[in-house]
Motif scaffolding. Structure first.
Motif, PDB file in Angstrom:
ATOM      1  N   LEU A   1       0.839  -1.195   0.000  1.00 26.86           N
ATOM      2  CA  LEU A   1       0.000   0.000   0.000  1.00 26.86           C
ATOM      3  C   LEU A   1       0.876   1.248   0.000  1.00 26.86           C
ATOM      4  O   LEU A   1       2.017   1.209   0.465  1.00 26.86           O
ATOM      5  N   PRO A   2       0.342   2.366  -0.469  1.00 32.45           N
ATOM      6  CA  PRO A   2       1.068   3.636  -0.326  1.00 32.45           C
ATOM      7  C   PRO A   2       1.362   3.899   1.154  1.00 32.45           C
ATOM      8  O   PRO A   2       0.628   3.439   2.040  1.00 32.45           O
ATOM      9  N   ALA A   3       2.408   4.646   1.420  1.00 33.78           N
ATOM     10  CA  ALA A   3       2.858   4.891   2.795  1.00 33.78           C
ATOM     11  C   ALA A   3       1.752   5.456   3.682  1.00 33.78           C
ATOM     12  O   ALA A   3       1.613   5.045   4.838  1.00 33.78           O
ATOM     13  N   ALA A   4       0.961   6.376   3.174  1.00 37.55           N
ATOM     14  CA  ALA A   4      -0.093   6.988   3.996  1.00 37.55           C
ATOM     15  C   ALA A   4      -1.145   5.953   4.385  1.00 37.55           C
ATOM     16  O   ALA A   4      -1.585   5.902   5.536  1.00 37.55           O
ATOM     17  N   GLU A   5      -1.538   5.098   3.437  1.00 33.61           N
ATOM     18  CA  GLU A   5      -2.513   4.057   3.752  1.00 33.61           C
ATOM     19  C   GLU A   5      -1.928   3.058   4.738  1.00 33.61           C
ATOM     20  O   GLU A   5      -2.614   2.606   5.663  1.00 33.61           O
ATOM     21  N   SER A   6      -0.656   2.727   4.581  1.00 32.25           N
ATOM     22  CA  SER A   6       0.008   1.808   5.508  1.00 32.25           C
ATOM     23  C   SER A   6       0.016   2.375   6.927  1.00 32.25           C
ATOM     24  O   SER A   6      -0.128   1.627   7.902  1.00 32.25           O
ATOM     25  N   ALA A   7       0.178   3.687   7.053  1.00 37.71           N
ATOM     26  CA  ALA A   7       0.176   4.316   8.378  1.00 37.71           C
ATOM     27  C   ALA A   7      -1.178   4.122   9.058  1.00 37.71           C
ATOM     28  O   ALA A   7      -1.242   3.818  10.254  1.00 37.71           O
ATOM     29  N   PHE A   8      -2.258   4.282   8.309  1.00 36.93           N
ATOM     30  CA  PHE A   8      -3.585   4.078   8.887  1.00 36.93           C
ATOM     31  C   PHE A   8      -3.819   2.599   9.218  1.00 36.93           C
ATOM     32  O   PHE A   8      -4.430   2.282  10.240  1.00 36.93           O
TER      33      PHE A   8
ATOM     34  N   LEU B   1      -6.645  14.219   5.790  1.00 38.38           N
ATOM     35  CA  LEU B   1      -6.517  12.884   6.358  1.00 38.38           C
ATOM     36  C   LEU B   1      -7.711  12.011   5.994  1.00 38.38           C
ATOM     37  O   LEU B   1      -7.563  10.807   5.788  1.00 38.38           O
ATOM     38  N   LEU B   2      -8.874  12.635   5.894  1.00 36.92           N
ATOM     39  CA  LEU B   2     -10.084  11.905   5.492  1.00 36.92           C
ATOM     40  C   LEU B   2      -9.934  11.288   4.106  1.00 36.92           C
ATOM     41  O   LEU B   2     -10.470  10.210   3.842  1.00 36.92           O
TER      42      LEU B   2
ATOM     43  N   ASP C   1       4.159  10.630   7.022  1.00 38.73           N
ATOM     44  CA  ASP C   1       5.205  11.551   6.581  1.00 38.73           C
ATOM     45  C   ASP C   1       4.602  12.942   6.416  1.00 38.73           C
ATOM     46  O   ASP C   1       3.406  13.089   6.153  1.00 38.73           O
ATOM     47  N   GLU C   2       5.441  13.946   6.543  1.00 40.87           N
ATOM     48  CA  GLU C   2       5.009  15.322   6.259  1.00 40.87           C
ATOM     49  C   GLU C   2       4.821  15.468   4.759  1.00 40.87           C
ATOM     50  O   GLU C   2       5.475  14.772   4.007  1.00 40.87           O
ATOM     51  N   PRO C   3       3.925  16.279   4.329  1.00 37.10           N
ATOM     52  CA  PRO C   3       3.121  17.238   5.068  1.00 37.10           C
ATOM     53  C   PRO C   3       1.844  16.640   5.655  1.00 37.10           C
ATOM     54  O   PRO C   3       1.137  17.301   6.401  1.00 37.10           O
ATOM     55  N   LEU C   4       1.558  15.374   5.372  1.00 37.19           N
ATOM     56  CA  LEU C   4       0.319  14.761   5.841  1.00 37.19           C
ATOM     57  C   LEU C   4       0.274  14.631   7.361  1.00 37.19           C
ATOM     58  O   LEU C   4      -0.800  14.726   7.962  1.00 37.19           O
ATOM     59  N   ALA C   5       1.410  14.438   8.006  1.00 33.47           N
ATOM     60  CA  ALA C   5       1.440  14.277   9.463  1.00 33.47           C
ATOM     61  C   ALA C   5       0.834  15.470  10.194  1.00 33.47           C
ATOM     62  O   ALA C   5       0.247  15.319  11.259  1.00 33.47           O
TER      63      ALA C   5
END
Length: 119
Positions: free
Chosen positions: A7-14, A43-44, A32-36
């Motif tokens: 999965l993409p990093a952001a999805e993996s974080a969730f 985030l939604l 990761d920033e800037p999403l953090a």
């Protein structure tokens, strides 16, 4: 989506946050920033598709008592999908409670289907 690919990093974080059954603000530490430090609306855009795929549920933390009387907390019943945009748009739900009490906070949990996804 081909679930054999990472999965993409952001999805993996969730997904990690849901695996840990951490309260929602904990996901920021895995992003990761800037999403953090992004606003809830950003985030939604990552979280809701994971809910819609049936991989993650959003719940509230509720009290728990063990057979020996020990007290703690656990994830409650999943919130209805229709509630999520409004509840998750509230910036307070993305911050740790000042009181340190997690009861009532949002938490993510993996569904049975979500536990089978390689992330």
């Amino acid at each position: 989506m081909n679930t054999s690919e990472p999965l993409p990093a952001a999805e993996s974080a969730f997904m990690l946050n849901a695996f840990e059954i951490d309260i929602l603000p904990g996901v920021r530490g895995d992003l990761d920033e800037p999403l953090a430090s992004a606003a809830p609306e950003e985030l939604l855009r990552v979280l809701l598709p994971l809910v819609d795929r049936g991989w993650i549920e959003v719940c509230r933390v509720i009290p728990w008592a063990g057979p020996d009387g020990r007290r703690g907390f656990q994830a409650g019943a999943p919130l209805a999908r229709e509630e999520l945009p409004k509840v998750l748009a509230d910036a307070a739900n993305w911050e740790y409670p000042g009181s340190g009490d997690w009861i009532g906070c949002l938490t993510l949990t993996l569904t049975a289907q979500g536990r089978r996804i390689p992330w």
